[in-house]
Design a protein around this motif. Structure first.
Motif, PDB file in Angstrom:
ATOM      1  N   ILE A   1      -3.785   3.881 -17.027  1.00 30.21           N
ATOM      2  CA  ILE A   1      -3.162   4.282 -15.759  1.00 30.21           C
ATOM      3  C   ILE A   1      -3.613   3.361 -14.629  1.00 30.21           C
ATOM      4  O   ILE A   1      -4.678   2.747 -14.706  1.00 30.21           O
ATOM      5  CB  ILE A   1      -3.500   5.741 -15.394  1.00 30.21           C
ATOM      6  N   PRO A   2      -2.821   3.261 -13.546  1.00 29.15           N
ATOM      7  CA  PRO A   2      -3.217   2.433 -12.403  1.00 29.15           C
ATOM      8  C   PRO A   2      -4.421   3.018 -11.669  1.00 29.15           C
ATOM      9  O   PRO A   2      -4.488   4.227 -11.427  1.00 29.15           O
ATOM     10  CB  PRO A   2      -1.967   2.422 -11.524  1.00 29.15           C
ATOM     11  N   ALA A   3      -5.351   2.140 -11.315  1.00 29.59           N
ATOM     12  CA  ALA A   3      -6.572   2.587 -10.637  1.00 29.59           C
ATOM     13  C   ALA A   3      -6.312   2.988  -9.194  1.00 29.59           C
ATOM     14  O   ALA A   3      -7.102   3.737  -8.608  1.00 29.59           O
ATOM     15  CB  ALA A   3      -7.622   1.469 -10.692  1.00 29.59           C
ATOM     16  N   ASP A   4      -5.210   2.492  -8.618  1.00 29.88           N
ATOM     17  CA  ASP A   4      -4.961   2.719  -7.191  1.00 29.88           C
ATOM     18  C   ASP A   4      -3.996   3.869  -6.933  1.00 29.88           C
ATOM     19  O   ASP A   4      -3.343   3.909  -5.890  1.00 29.88           O
ATOM     20  CB  ASP A   4      -4.428   1.433  -6.546  1.00 29.88           C
ATOM     21  N   GLU A   5      -3.902   4.820  -7.876  1.00 24.84           N
ATOM     22  CA  GLU A   5      -3.002   5.952  -7.694  1.00 24.84           C
ATOM     23  C   GLU A   5      -3.788   7.263  -7.676  1.00 24.84           C
ATOM     24  O   GLU A   5      -4.064   7.856  -8.727  1.00 24.84           O
ATOM     25  CB  GLU A   5      -1.940   5.979  -8.787  1.00 24.84           C
ATOM     26  N   PRO A   6      -4.181   7.755  -6.494  1.00 26.49           N
ATOM     27  CA  PRO A   6      -4.986   8.985  -6.407  1.00 26.49           C
ATOM     28  C   PRO A   6      -4.271  10.226  -6.913  1.00 26.49           C
ATOM     29  O   PRO A   6      -4.927  11.212  -7.280  1.00 26.49           O
ATOM     30  CB  PRO A   6      -5.304   9.095  -4.910  1.00 26.49           C
ATOM     31  N   LEU A   7      -2.942  10.203  -6.938  1.00 25.91           N
ATOM     32  CA  LEU A   7      -2.214  11.377  -7.417  1.00 25.91           C
ATOM     33  C   LEU A   7      -2.495  11.670  -8.892  1.00 25.91           C
ATOM     34  O   LEU A   7      -2.333  12.803  -9.342  1.00 25.91           O
ATOM     35  CB  LEU A   7      -0.709  11.174  -7.222  1.00 25.91           C
ATOM     36  N   LEU A   8      -2.912  10.650  -9.641  1.00 24.65           N
ATOM     37  CA  LEU A   8      -3.190  10.856 -11.065  1.00 24.65           C
ATOM     38  C   LEU A   8      -4.601  11.388 -11.319  1.00 24.65           C
ATOM     39  O   LEU A   8      -4.855  11.958 -12.381  1.00 24.65           O
ATOM     40  CB  LEU A   8      -3.003   9.537 -11.825  1.00 24.65           C
ATOM     41  N   THR A   9      -5.491  11.215 -10.356  1.00 23.84           N
ATOM     42  CA  THR A   9      -6.900  11.575 -10.560  1.00 23.84           C
ATOM     43  C   THR A   9      -7.092  13.025 -11.001  1.00 23.84           C
ATOM     44  O   THR A   9      -7.752  13.284 -12.021  1.00 23.84           O
ATOM     45  CB  THR A   9      -7.726  11.279  -9.302  1.00 23.84           C
ATOM     46  N   PRO A  10      -6.526  14.020 -10.294  1.00 22.57           N
ATOM     47  CA  PRO A  10      -6.740  15.403 -10.746  1.00 22.57           C
ATOM     48  C   PRO A  10      -6.020  15.730 -12.055  1.00 22.57           C
ATOM     49  O   PRO A  10      -6.405  16.666 -12.760  1.00 22.57           O
ATOM     50  CB  PRO A  10      -6.170  16.241  -9.594  1.00 22.57           C
TER      51      PRO A  10
END
Length: 448
Positions: free
Chosen positions: A218-227
């Motif tokens: 996954i892209p490291a710069d996408e905070p929406l994926l973190t949770p």
């Protein structure tokens, strides 16, 4: 393909069918059927059952059938099913399990086709590899891809598309990937999914069938994926140009290729754009996971072939350079392409033909207007096409700039063509970007 009619019929409890003939291929278009094929009469604008006779004439020896059995043809094997599409998917899942290749699945708001092409090229340096052809990436196209996989396939690279919630869950559960990747969370299909958060949640459905001991990239710069990854049991690898588990540094970029470093090794891809380096990082991560050597990853990336109409360089009749990227568009993708062309070193002027980006929902006009942030005096002429692009026209004409900007309504494509052809000089570089439904392929065809 190494499936017999008897074997296929048994999947649907037709044990009375004992024909041991091998099926040569599976088709849902009667015109593509060849000798020994199985016809799948899907419902479309017309019911596929109406074309069974035509399929028989072209060589079909068997057909799925969901109508009343008394209406079935008597001169070919008829396999009775409750639902033809579900039967196609069931057959694909069975064939996938029988061949048993490693499966890499790729989704994302944009870049998934290019990433699929890169990944397949990397895998093919060491394995018998098959990939999604064209854009066959939905609940019909993906089973079709699987059923066209050679019997000796070792790695299958599947592109998975969606425009509504739940669709990727279905595809992932069918494919049961060993590894999966999400290229980017953009705005494509935001009209159906409500927000970028809704898009992120829908893209994460690719993990529904992902093996528990598999890999997710996954892209490291996408905070929406973190949770959304917090409770996943799979291995997670993040990528990016400036941060992530896997990073790259661009060292040289021109219209024909981009060179970059991963750790201390130099890699080259035959396409422009930092966004394509990110796609290459996904192919690199998937290749390493499947055991491809670094030397072969380098070779595969250097020689991969891009699917038509994705950042394709062409030459106009008068010698001008054309960057055709007209298969599809969303704000993220259009911004990235405009930024790339703006930074490109060219001999002459830079022009752009930009058409409406579709399915953006109630904020569409605002998203179109924001494309002005990617356009400055490095461009000379901008042609805008479609009702939504009027918002960008208004934004650009309010700028303090020497830029020439023209807008054309959708019914004025002929006028657009005439003006672009008249304006384009032999030393120019012109980029074309818009949603497929806007038909910019016609503009490209008129220029070459």
């Amino acid at each position: 393909m190494n499936l017999t009619i008897k074997e296929i019929a048994a999947l649907f409890e037709q044990v009375e069918i004992r024909d041991e003939s091998l099926i040569s291929s599976v088709e849902f278009d009667s015109r593509k059927i060849t000798s020994g094929g199985l016809f799948v009469p899907l419902a479309g604008e017309r019911d596929g059952h109406d074309f069974v006779a035509a399929a028989k004439e072209n060589g079909a020896v068997a057909t799925f059938w969901s109508r009343d059995l008394k209406d079935a043809p008597s001169d070919m094997v008829v396999i009775l099913v409750a639902d033809v599409l579900a039967a196609l998917q069931t057959l694909a899942q069975y064939y996938l399990q029988k061949v048993n290749p490693k499966v890499a699945a790729i989704t994302g708001s944009n870049g998934k086709t290019t990433t699929k092409d890169m990944t397949a090229a990397v895998m093919a340096t060491q394995f018998n590899t098959y990939k999604t052809q064209g854009n066959y990436n939905n609940n019909i196209g993906m089973p079709y891809t699987i059923l066209h996989m050679p019997a000796d396939c070792e790695v299958l690279v599947l592109e998975m598309g969606m425009d509504h919630a739940g669709e990727l869950t279905e595809l992932s559960l069918l494919a049961q990937p060993d590894a999966a990747a999400i290229t980017i969370i953009g705005e494509a299909h935001i009209e159906n999914l409500g927000s970028r958060a809704g898009i992120a949640k829908a893209k994460m459905e690719i993990t529904a069938g992902l093996k528990r001991d598999g890999l997710l990239v996954i892209p490291a710069d996408e905070p929406l994926l973190t949770p959304l990854i917090a409770d996943l049991p799979q291995e997670i690898t993040t990528f990016g140009l400036d941060r992530g588990d896997l990073t790259a540094t661009i060292t040289k970029e021109d219209k024909a290729k981009t060179t970059f470093m991963i750790q201390k090794t130099k890699y080259t891809i035959p396409v422009i754009g930092g966004y394509n380096v990110k796609n290459a990082l996904i192919a690199y991560a998937l290749g390493k996971y499947f055991g491809v050597s670094l030397a072969n990853i380098k070779q595969g990336l250097a020689k991969f072939q891009l699917t038509k109409n994705r950042t394709e360089w062409l030459t106009a009749k008068n010698g001008a350079q054309i960057l055709s990227d007209v298969y599809n568009a969303n704000p993220t993708a259009m911004g990235l392409v405009l930024d790339t062309v703006a930074n490109l070193k060219t001999d002459g002027r830079k022009l752009a033909v930009l058409a409406d980006m579709l399915e953006l929902g109630p904020d569409s006009k605002k998203m179109h207007a924001k494309m002005a942030h990617h356009i400055d005096d490095r461009f000379s002429v901008i042609f805008l096409y479609g009702s939504e692009m009027k918002s960008l026209f208004n934004a650009l004409t309010q700028m303090d700039s020497h830029l020439m900007v023209y807008h054309f309504d959708k019914e004025n494509k002929a006028e657009l063509l005439k003006m672009v052809q008249a304006e384009l000089r032999p030393t120019d570089t012109i980029v074309l970007k818009g949603s497929n439904g806007m038909g910019l392929t016609e503009v490209v065809a008129a220029l070459i």
